[in-house]
Design a protein around this motif. Sequence first.
Motif, PDB file in Angstrom:
ATOM      1  N   SER A  93      18.717  24.639  40.226  1.00  0.00           N
ATOM      2  CA  SER A  93      19.316  23.301  40.173  1.00  0.00           C
ATOM      3  C   SER A  93      18.495  22.342  39.306  1.00  0.00           C
ATOM      4  CB  SER A  93      19.494  22.737  41.578  1.00  0.00           C
ATOM      5  OG  SER A  93      18.238  22.516  42.190  1.00  0.00           O
ATOM      6  N   ASN A  94      17.261  22.696  38.954  1.00  0.00           N
ATOM      7  CA  ASN A  94      16.454  21.875  38.049  1.00  0.00           C
ATOM      8  C   ASN A  94      16.862  22.064  36.590  1.00  0.00           C
ATOM      9  OD1 ASN A  94      14.068  22.550  40.345  1.00  0.00           O
ATOM     10  ND2 ASN A  94      14.205  20.448  39.619  1.00  0.00           N
ATOM     11  N   ILE A  95      17.605  23.120  36.284  1.00  0.00           N
ATOM     12  CA  ILE A  95      17.953  23.426  34.901  1.00  0.00           C
ATOM     13  C   ILE A  95      19.058  22.495  34.408  1.00  0.00           C
ATOM     14  CG2 ILE A  95      18.841  25.203  33.329  1.00  0.00           C
ATOM     15  CD1 ILE A  95      15.977  25.667  34.414  1.00  0.00           C
ATOM     16  N   VAL A  96      18.827  21.895  33.230  1.00  0.00           N
ATOM     17  CA  VAL A  96      19.811  20.985  32.637  1.00  0.00           C
ATOM     18  C   VAL A  96      20.356  21.495  31.304  1.00  0.00           C
ATOM     19  CG1 VAL A  96      18.896  18.944  33.810  1.00  0.00           C
ATOM     20  CG2 VAL A  96      18.035  19.545  31.536  1.00  0.00           C
ATOM     21  N   LYS A  97      19.682  22.499  30.702  1.00  0.00           N
ATOM     22  CA  LYS A  97      20.114  23.023  29.405  1.00  0.00           C
ATOM     23  C   LYS A  97      19.691  24.477  29.283  1.00  0.00           C
ATOM     24  CE  LYS A  97      21.145  22.873  24.844  1.00  0.00           C
ATOM     25  NZ  LYS A  97      21.275  24.265  24.494  1.00  0.00           N
ATOM     26  N   CYS A  98      20.587  25.326  28.809  1.00  0.00           N
ATOM     27  CA  CYS A  98      20.280  26.730  28.535  1.00  0.00           C
ATOM     28  C   CYS A  98      20.668  27.057  27.106  1.00  0.00           C
ATOM     29  CB  CYS A  98      21.062  27.662  29.469  1.00  0.00           C
ATOM     30  SG  CYS A  98      20.588  27.563  31.201  1.00  0.00           S
ATOM     31  N   THR A  99      19.866  27.882  26.479  1.00  0.00           N
ATOM     32  CA  THR A  99      20.191  28.438  25.178  1.00  0.00           C
ATOM     33  C   THR A  99      20.303  29.943  25.367  1.00  0.00           C
ATOM     34  OG1 THR A  99      19.000  26.676  24.039  1.00  0.00           O
ATOM     35  CG2 THR A  99      19.483  28.664  22.766  1.00  0.00           C
ATOM     36  N   VAL A 100      21.454  30.498  25.013  1.00  0.00           N
ATOM     37  CA  VAL A 100      21.746  31.912  25.220  1.00  0.00           C
ATOM     38  C   VAL A 100      21.811  32.592  23.856  1.00  0.00           C
ATOM     39  CG1 VAL A 100      23.408  33.560  26.175  1.00  0.00           C
ATOM     40  CG2 VAL A 100      23.101  31.307  27.259  1.00  0.00           C
ATOM     41  N   MET A 101      21.080  33.690  23.727  1.00  0.00           N
ATOM     42  CA  MET A 101      21.099  34.482  22.504  1.00  0.00           C
ATOM     43  C   MET A 101      21.657  35.860  22.842  1.00  0.00           C
ATOM     44  SD  MET A 101      17.390  33.077  21.420  1.00  0.00           S
ATOM     45  CE  MET A 101      17.130  32.462  23.091  1.00  0.00           C
ATOM     46  N   LEU A 102      22.692  36.267  22.132  1.00  0.00           N
ATOM     47  CA  LEU A 102      23.362  37.542  22.366  1.00  0.00           C
ATOM     48  C   LEU A 102      23.344  38.362  21.084  1.00  0.00           C
ATOM     49  CD1 LEU A 102      26.556  36.024  24.034  1.00  0.00           C
ATOM     50  CD2 LEU A 102      24.639  37.089  25.241  1.00  0.00           C
ATOM     51  N   PRO A 122      28.172  20.801  38.655  1.00  0.00           N
ATOM     52  CA  PRO A 122      28.314  20.684  37.206  1.00  0.00           C
ATOM     53  C   PRO A 122      27.268  21.573  36.520  1.00  0.00           C
ATOM     54  CG  PRO A 122      27.154  18.773  38.050  1.00  0.00           C
ATOM     55  CD  PRO A 122      27.534  19.607  39.239  1.00  0.00           C
ATOM     56  N   TYR A 123      27.723  22.374  35.584  1.00  0.00           N
ATOM     57  CA  TYR A 123      26.859  23.342  34.920  1.00  0.00           C
ATOM     58  C   TYR A 123      25.895  22.667  33.946  1.00  0.00           C
ATOM     59  CZ  TYR A 123      30.142  26.725  36.764  1.00  0.00           C
ATOM     60  OH  TYR A 123      30.910  27.471  37.609  1.00  0.00           O
ATOM     61  N   PRO A 124      24.755  23.315  33.684  1.00  0.00           N
ATOM     62  CA  PRO A 124      23.855  22.793  32.649  1.00  0.00           C
ATOM     63  C   PRO A 124      24.550  22.796  31.289  1.00  0.00           C
ATOM     64  CG  PRO A 124      22.759  24.504  33.957  1.00  0.00           C
ATOM     65  CD  PRO A 124      24.215  24.515  34.337  1.00  0.00           C
ATOM     66  N   ALA A 125      24.096  21.935  30.407  1.00  0.00           N
ATOM     67  CA  ALA A 125      24.547  22.007  29.019  1.00  0.00           C
ATOM     68  C   ALA A 125      24.115  23.365  28.482  1.00  0.00           C
ATOM     69  CB  ALA A 125      23.915  20.879  28.202  1.00  0.00           C
ATOM     70  N   ARG A 126      24.849  23.892  27.503  1.00  0.00           N
ATOM     71  CA  ARG A 126      24.511  25.238  27.043  1.00  0.00           C
ATOM     72  C   ARG A 126      24.930  25.451  25.601  1.00  0.00           C
ATOM     73  NH1 ARG A 126      27.310  30.099  29.943  1.00  0.00           N
ATOM     74  NH2 ARG A 126      28.799  29.775  28.278  1.00  0.00           N
ATOM     75  N   SER A 127      24.138  26.241  24.908  1.00  0.00           N
ATOM     76  CA  SER A 127      24.467  26.723  23.567  1.00  0.00           C
ATOM     77  C   SER A 127      24.389  28.239  23.613  1.00  0.00           C
ATOM     78  CB  SER A 127      23.460  26.218  22.532  1.00  0.00           C
ATOM     79  OG  SER A 127      23.404  24.815  22.532  1.00  0.00           O
ATOM     80  N   ALA A 128      25.190  28.904  22.788  1.00  0.00           N
ATOM     81  CA  ALA A 128      25.135  30.360  22.702  1.00  0.00           C
ATOM     82  C   ALA A 128      25.199  30.747  21.232  1.00  0.00           C
ATOM     83  CB  ALA A 128      26.277  31.000  23.475  1.00  0.00           C
ATOM     84  N   PHE A 129      24.362  31.722  20.870  1.00  0.00           N
ATOM     85  CA  PHE A 129      24.283  32.174  19.488  1.00  0.00           C
ATOM     86  C   PHE A 129      24.323  33.690  19.442  1.00  0.00           C
ATOM     87  CE2 PHE A 129      21.791  28.295  19.850  1.00  0.00           C
ATOM     88  CZ  PHE A 129      22.259  27.530  18.803  1.00  0.00           C
ATOM     89  N   ALA A 130      24.928  34.208  18.401  1.00  0.00           N
ATOM     90  CA  ALA A 130      24.812  35.632  18.110  1.00  0.00           C
ATOM     91  C   ALA A 130      23.574  35.780  17.229  1.00  0.00           C
ATOM     92  CB  ALA A 130      26.041  36.130  17.374  1.00  0.00           C
TER      93      ALA A 130
END
Length: 148
Positions: A93-102, A122-130
Amino acid sequence: MKTLIKTALLASVLLTSFAQANPSNVDFLNTGKANPNLPFSQIVKAGNTLYMSGQIGINPATGKLAAGGFEGEAKQTLENIKRTLEQHNYSMSNIVKCTVMLTDINDFKAFNAIYTQYFSAPYPARSAFAVKALALDSVVEVECIGSL
């Protein structure tokens, strides 16, 4: 990939600037379970912000990537994030942003199904990249920013 590198450099510059301006407000958090031979901290706490190093799906019991293909690695990655936070008395619940690399953007839908088992609205803000490749031939890596 260029965007990811630019983001990482900007975060590094901001964290370094903050650390130099407020050295007493920066803590480098590591447990005895972290590999002391790796050149990074598990979490850097700067003021009320947590910067987590990227996690991959290494099973801590075996030291190898989790079995089960993408799903196994993705679950283990999020378990590793959860465990690291808990070792330092924080939670998901402390997480506010995730960056996902796939390594395969086609795994995005499968990742979302697993991600929602670890985070709730409400979900953390997030980015995802290949990305072309990840450490140890992992197929997913996630780094997070938290707030206290």
